[in-house]
Write an enzyme that holds these catalytic residues in place. Sequence first.
Site, mmCIF file in Angstrom:
data_model
loop_
_atom_site.group_PDB
_atom_site.id
_atom_site.type_symbol
_atom_site.label_atom_id
_atom_site.label_comp_id
_atom_site.label_asym_id
_atom_site.label_seq_id
_atom_site.Cartn_x
_atom_site.Cartn_y
_atom_site.Cartn_z
ATOM 1 C CG HIS A 182 84.052 30.667 33.293
ATOM 2 N ND1 HIS A 182 85.333 31.487 33.564
ATOM 3 C CD2 HIS A 182 84.606 29.367 33.657
ATOM 4 C CE1 HIS A 182 86.254 30.885 33.839
ATOM 5 N NE2 HIS A 182 86.045 29.662 33.983
ATOM 6 C CG PHE A 191 90.373 28.301 25.896
ATOM 7 C CD1 PHE A 191 91.204 29.259 25.023
ATOM 8 C CD2 PHE A 191 91.031 27.050 25.846
ATOM 9 C CE1 PHE A 191 92.195 28.787 24.475
ATOM 10 C CE2 PHE A 191 92.232 26.856 25.369
ATOM 11 C CZ PHE A 191 92.999 27.623 24.754
ATOM 12 C CB CYS A 192 85.608 31.775 29.238
ATOM 13 S SG CYS A 192 86.227 33.586 29.270
ATOM 14 C CB ALA A 193 86.361 26.178 29.907
ATOM 15 C CB CYS A 227 89.190 34.592 31.128
ATOM 16 S SG CYS A 227 88.363 34.034 29.735
#
Length: 467
Positions: free
Chosen positions: A130, A389-391, A409
Amino acid sequence: MSVSVDAAACTQTAAPLPVLGRDVTVPLVTGGEVTYAALDYAASAPALQRVWDDVAAYAPYYGSVHRGAGYLSQLSTDLFETSRATVAAFLGCRADDQLVFTRSTTDSLNLLAAALPAGCQVFVFETEHHASLLPWRNAEVTYLNAPRTPGEAVATLERALADRDPSPSSPLRSSGGGPKGPALVCVTGASNVTGELWPVRELAAVAHAHGARIVLDAAQLAPHHPVSVQELDVDWIAFSGHKLYAPFGSGVLAGRADWLRAAEPYLAGGGASRTVARRADGGVDVEWHDSAARHEAGSPNVIGVYSIASACKALTEAGFEDLVAREQHLIRTVRAGLAEVPEVKVLSLFGDDAPRVGVLSFVVEGWNSSHFAAALSAEYGIGVRDGLFCAHPLVRTLLGSDPGTQGECGAPEAAPGETSLNAIRVSFGAGTPDEHVERFVGAVKELVRDGAKWAYRTEEGRCVPAP
């Protein structure tokens, strides 16, 4: 492999670079204590002992930077600027590049986003963290689908950039024959989900062939692999100190100076301004610096900056060739162990043979990932990460879910045992002893075979041991 409290007595000397916390013991819900196995380097790597010692030695001499005539201020200013040169050398920067100290990778990429020229078009793969996916929302953004091979990544970017090129007869074509308007490509060096290396040099070549620039998110690459701005031929590079074994909240944006010099200061304030004067009409005229100071307003985080420089020196002196070779050994140990567990599915974009750093994500059949991660911590003293995982777009792609599915997240969305959109990530590096990854592999096998020894419940969005 059975894992017991005796693991606390295992040697910790195999790691080439000692880190803080290597001797910390933690309690187990099943009784006793064990040496903590920190296997969440991709979130924040433990501080190198070298970094901690260097900062402690400097701390009594701490002073204001760029603002004082006193001895400590002069010493601190020299340390700050020497650190800038050290980090630039570590990154293989060009002589005319500008290196700006920021708070993190996220801050660095938001700074670059604020400096984009008018009309700049940004190209970014949906697979980005992100930090490199979201800062460009105020620009014209083209999101590229997740590629399944490095070659497909290059081809996808080639097509996207070719589509924006005007035809030779178009009035929009510049007199120099280039495409209309500025463009920027943003790409990761190593995935924070799969650890896979991206074809950065090839993507840079495609970007430049179409008149675009490229920024490299090296948050996961720089701690594990040598990085050179010149060799990779990228225009900018961004990374965070806390992933490079250097805590204290600093980051780096390094690269071409022209867009940064032309942009309004990222923050307006002292340090960014060269002169400030009142006008007759009551307003204020400001002349801004055109050096890195333009985007470093306020009192600099000299401790954080010095810690990054210290970590860069430590990694360089240890020899990246040896560090990479040992990390590959740890990766093989983890992958071979997980391959022996049919219930484990390792997540990958590019396939099993893709080169990677010490970051690996997986799911376990029949387990909620948060439940599994909680059991690793509470019953084995092993710290990993669970979640998205902020993805989010990448993990959803890898799990084959609906791209529109909502997720948070790092926080699981279901109770233990229920289906949930999250995965488990194990990550390691230069401070990881062999015993930690061996204990992790043994714990995974034991949990899958025998189940958890303790009951767990969801509390404030996290899976925790029940009382």
